[in-house]
Design an enzyme around this catalytic site. Structure first.
Site: not given
Lengths: 432, 432
Positions: A16, A136, A12, A131, A207
């Site tokens: 990010v 983030g 990817g 993490e 989350k």
């Protein structure tokens, strides 16, 4: 391990992924000092090799074939930042089966298949670190697992979705409507073209499932999280919240009441003096209450190229340190407490209710009697004229009540002919 | 390691020691699940074996002879919570030389002798962990070392002393004087009978030396920290701070400006919208700015029996996990960057200045000319009548100025006959 160089396969190269390339390239020297190795990105999986990029990458490193990473004999660590669920699950599983360590930023994947994947990792003697999947740039997973290893966490309240926090903050500051602020957020890139996952609370719920699993050491799944979104929040509700001393926030609340848990995500009125009340814009924050430590809060950017990449690359440093020590895959503690989830009757909270009623003698008495009949006591009651005096607006904040009981009161209230409209109801944070 | 039981020697049974006993006793089952071992406190060093305690301990575990712990052949881990410097240094060194791992809560020891002790630990293949030494229950050391391993931290601002934060919060809320609130804090047990170390900023300076070492990966010592305390802060200063949009806080500020550092502790005006401004009472908070991650903040109790014990026992869990993996003493990264510290000419900040002057034409011009002569530009200037119109009070906030230049301006100002009194000056946080 006597390797001089650790080779990384990056899956990817979106926001990010680009940040990960920048951090690894820019911090070579620091990474070498900390790990004793050179860290090199060997291959990068992209959809379109010809696409122009915000970061310069030698073209021979790009590939559109996942096998070039998953079966590359020299790649030690795979970083998964493609997002989505099915392909990511396949790749992560295959990487682990090929004895490659994995770092992922994928909350959807970890919320749905985390337990299964962590099990595969452990069996393979591999690290699987994540993490970046929650909040983030805030190292909250490390904090829950290691920092509070000695404590019993009884409550986690998280602002873990930047998009909805931006929208509610703007609505609160400007008195604007949800629709108007959403549109603006989309133009600024703070909300997706299809904002459903954020706005409906689903992203936050994923989350919270991850945080709940770690905080309570139980195998929490997405189905255990009760979810409501923010699309029906109005400027009037926010105005009333302020008058009563609250800020409206989309929060996830996870509580462990002596071994039985209650996890939900919903727009919630947070007391203005609570540390979460002043967390505005796209920032995230996680409030953690531990029996021994008491109140703590961790605040930072919840998303973005470099903040998220910081978490990914810090995990990578951890993997490489473990490689040198020969202890990969041996650090995780699987959830060991039996999961028990509260029923609607067992779930207690304070509630806010706003309704329009006929302006007639005895109406307020009828309404408060309904609460009394269900054994729900009231903390605040406010009645003001509405609609030029033809109606009255009633605002109520209850003391702690069962979710089930409160919902039954609202249902029965809707059947009273003096009640014209139940405008809104919200959870209110805080004990009696 | 195939041990079933890890034996701990606890040195000190004061506030933190008592909390450590409670946590280890109360959380046996959780600790076993996480470490795979039983953790047992084998011996406890106390001064007076006969003294009554807040926690029940079998009398045969108590000893007043440190050798009973330091030379006990079955004790694997020593927890040092006696405080102070010389005895603690001797015990910790001896424990390490006897191949016992050490967990300490001792900021004084770590600020003064941390580098030396960590070196001994590494040579002996032992862990030396000290999370509890800074900001009690907030796992800030772990966060700096591991959570931000991939980032370059350029600024740390910490409210790391609960006593002074309590005093300044109270002064701000009640308009009370320093002396009055200090007395109250002493009665409540929030300040020591001899409050010097807290009030003069020394305690905070020690913690900032530890944080600076970790954040900037340089060997920061206490002498590198420029320190000023809060005893001269007046209610008038706090009132002016508020009017100008600031809260007065005792903060440690550590900055890395492209490899040259500047670390100080002083009462500082913090903008009201800064996350640290609303940290009140005995709470601590550490704000961390990283190049990649941006703004983060970590908030929690800075002291107290159980919060501090949480940090100690979480470190103990870490030691025991390392014992099982056979990797003790191999996790630390020694500071590897060469230390360069800014001179007073290189240190830039914004400043607040309050003075009483003669109420005469041209006085303000004289004063502002002095700043101009030193190339310091002014952000805010306020002049009001004082002393029934016989004098004027002038309040100035500068733009960024060198500490050296600002101090020279103040010195020269004191020599002007129109200046009756320089009442106070403070650092102001925030860029231009």
């Amino acid at each position: 391990m006597d390797k001089q160089t650790v080779k990384v396969g990056l899956m990817g190269l979106g926001t990010v992924g680009t940040g990960v390339v920048r951090l690894i390239e820019g911090h070579q020297e620091d990474l070498r000092k900390q790990t004793g190795c050179n860290i090199v990105i060997e291959k990068i999986l992209v959809q379109d090799k010809g696409k122009e990029r915000n970061v310069s990458v030698p073209p021979e490193k790009l590939t559109d074939n996942p096998r070039d990473i998953l079966h590359h004999k020299d790649i030690d660590v795979v970083i998964e930042v493609i997002g989505g669920i099915e392909a990511a699950r396949t790749y992560v599983t295959e990487a682990l089966l090929n004895e490659k360590h994995v770092v992922t930023a994928n909350k959807d994947l970890m919320a749905l298949h985390g337990v299964e994947l962590l099990h595969v990792a452990e069996e393979q003697g591999c690290d699987l670190l994540y993490e970046a999947s929650v909040a983030g740039g805030i190292p909250i997973i490390r904090t829950l697992v290691e920092g509070f290893a000695s404590d019993r966490i009884t409550k986690v309240v998280g602002i873990v979705n930047g998009t909805t926090n931006y929208i509610l903050s703007k609505m609160s500051q400007e008195g604007a409507t949800f629709a108007a602020v959403l549109k603006e957020a989309q133009q600024l890139g703070y909300a997706e073209a299809d904002p459903t996952a954020d706005v409906a609370g689903l992203d936050a719920a994923r989350k919270m499932a991850i945080l709940g699993t770690l905080a309570f050491r139980m195998n929490v799944s997405l189905e255990d999280v009760d979810v409501a979104g923010i699309s029906s929040v109005t400027p009037e509700d926010i105005e009333y919240a302020k008058q009563l001393g609250y800020e409206m926030k989309l929060v996830g609340i996870a509580e462990d009441d002596d071994g039985t848990i209650d996890i939900s995500v919903q727009p919630t009125m947070i007391p203005q003096e609570h540390p979460l009340a002043s967390v505005n814009g796209v920032f995230n924050a996680v409030y953690v209450y531990g029996e021994a430590v008491g109140e703590t809060m961790f605040y930072g950017p919840g998303a973005g190229e470099l903040p998220t990449a910081t978490a990914v690359v810090s995990d990578l440093v951890n993997v490489v340190k473990n490689m040198r020590l020969g202890v990969n895959g041996r650090g995780t503690v699987a959830p060991y407490r039996e999961k028990r989830v509260k029923t609607a009757e067992q779930r207690y909270a304070k509630y806010f209710l706003r309704l329009h009623v006929a302006d007639r003698a005895g109406v307020l008495a009828k309404i408060t009697q309904l609460f009394a009949a269900h054994d729900i006591s009231l903390e605040k009651v406010l009645q003001v004229p509405h609609n030029g005096g033809h109606e009255a607006e009633i605002v109520i904040v209850t003391h702690s009540a069962s979710k089930d009981g409160f919902e039954r009161v609202v249902e029965q209230m809707q059947q009273l002919d003096v009640v014209h409209d139940v405008k809104s109801s919200y959870r209110v944070e805080g004990s009696d």
